[in-house]
Design an enzyme around this catalytic site. Structure first.
Site, PDB file in Angstrom:
ATOM      1  N   THR A 224       0.846  -1.193   0.000  1.00 23.14           N
ATOM      2  CA  THR A 224       0.000   0.000   0.000  1.00 23.14           C
ATOM      3  C   THR A 224       0.879   1.240   0.000  1.00 23.14           C
ATOM      4  OG1 THR A 224      -0.157  -0.013   2.425  1.00 23.14           O
ATOM      5  CG2 THR A 224      -1.866  -1.194   1.204  1.00 23.14           C
ATOM      6  N   THR A 253      -4.755   7.887  10.455  1.00 25.32           N
ATOM      7  CA  THR A 253      -4.653   6.776  11.395  1.00 25.32           C
ATOM      8  C   THR A 253      -5.684   5.688  11.065  1.00 25.32           C
ATOM      9  OG1 THR A 253      -4.038   8.372  13.111  1.00 25.32           O
ATOM     10  CG2 THR A 253      -4.589   6.136  13.821  1.00 25.32           C
ATOM     11  N   ASP A 257      -5.783  -0.250   7.901  1.00 19.30           N
ATOM     12  CA  ASP A 257      -6.683  -1.264   8.468  1.00 19.30           C
ATOM     13  C   ASP A 257      -8.055  -1.207   7.806  1.00 19.30           C
ATOM     14  OD1 ASP A 257      -4.675  -2.052  10.207  1.00 19.30           O
ATOM     15  OD2 ASP A 257      -5.304  -0.633  11.759  1.00 19.30           O
ATOM     16  N   SER A 290     -12.120   7.037   4.918  1.00 23.74           N
ATOM     17  CA  SER A 290     -11.807   7.032   6.348  1.00 23.74           C
ATOM     18  C   SER A 290     -10.876   8.172   6.750  1.00 23.74           C
ATOM     19  CB  SER A 290     -11.193   5.683   6.749  1.00 23.74           C
ATOM     20  OG  SER A 290      -9.835   5.574   6.343  1.00 23.74           O
TER      21      SER A 290
END
Length: 306
Positions: A224, A253, A257, A290
């Protein structure tokens, strides 16, 4: 409860400070905002998958403190199966996070209860793991625990896809890890450290790194690149770059994920008749969304928002 996605990993309470610039060694800086949130790479990925509608179970440990109590309620609220979230005497894991004006961050984690997730926990979760479609791993729990679960999956009929997110980075991993993994994913700095590369910044650098990961034995190497998207080399040796949508980032942050959790959700949905590349494109879009909000799990979009 049966689960489509199982995450073996960590839970951390995030202590987040927003600052104009990240402090240098020995420097104290004034922050302008502070938040307490829920994080840990394992739980982040599980929460992301659950928010997108996947039946998700987490195999993890929490302490017997207030942080642990609050975390259990958080997981229940978002719909993650906590049947295999244990409570061990002592402190839960915590992450001290600083985020600067450019949305870049630095993080210090203290593992706490995560350090006590062991093979016993994996054996207790055997049924939910071996009946899932996708199992996700990271490196905020002991390596031996990940290995135990990977070996367990290897003995199934091969219908389970494994994603290994080698974060936080280490300088080396046992070769047997790669041979047990389908999708091996790292970011730029993790690729540099793990593969001993001077720099992984460009798409070309990431393409080389993805190939080196595959050479180690995993079916697919993936790197990534933050706002530059994702590069992967598939089983046939094809190199693919998937760019990310351009957004105004306020806090990066947990973006990695969000990507992993989204990808796990999509891979586990047998009703989807789309290519792997398309799944990566969607996961990139979710991760991009996000970073437009503050916080970690609190920034993760739901299916409705997407």
């Amino acid at each position: 409860m049966s689960a489509t996605v199982v995450v073996v990993g960590s839970c951390m309470t995030d202590l987040i400070s927003y600052v104009p610039a990240l402090p240098k060694a020995g420097e104290t800086v004034h922050g302008n905002k502070f938040m307490v949130g829920f994080g840990g790479k394992g739980a982040n990925q599980a929460v992301m998958a659950a928010k997108l509608g996947a039946k998700t179970a987490l195999v993890a440990n929490l302490g017997t403190d207030t942080f642990g109590d609050n975390y259990v309620e958080n997981l229940k609220t978002v719909g993650v199966d906590i049947s295999h979230v244990g409570r061990v005497s002592g402190a839960s894991g915590v992450a001290s996070i600083s985020v600067d004006a450019n949305a870049e961050n630095c993080i210090v984690i203290v593992g706490g209860a995560n350090n006590h997730l062991d093979e016993v926990a994996i054996n207790k979760a055997k049924e939910v793991i071996t009946n899932s479609k996708v199992v996700v791993f990271q490196q905020e729990v002991p390596l031996e625990t990940n290995l135990a679960a990977l070996k367990l999956i290897k003995n199934t009929n091969g219908s389970i896809t494994t994603i290994y997110n080698a974060a936080p980075a280490t300088e080396s991993l046992p070769e047997k890890i790669y041979n047990l993994v389908d999708i091996f994913c790292v970011n730029e700095s993790e690729a540099e450290k793990l593969l001993g590369l001077d720099s992984v910044k460009s798409v070309e650098d990431a393409t080389k790194a993805a190939g080196l990961l595959r050479d180690k034995g995993c079916k697919m190497g993936m790197v990534t690149l933050g706002s530059n998207g994702v590069v992967y080399q598939d089983e046939a040796g094809n190199n693919v770059h998937v760019p990310c949508p351009k957004v105004k980032a306020v806090d990066t942050t947990g973006a990695g994920d969000a990507f992993i959790g989204s990808l796990a959700c999509l891979l586990g949905d047998e009703s989807l008749k789309v290519s792997f590349k398309r799944m990566v494109e969607v996961a990139c879009s979710v991760a991009s969304l996000s970073v437009t909000k503050l916080g970690t799990q609190s920034s993760y979009p739901t299916t409705f928002e997407i």
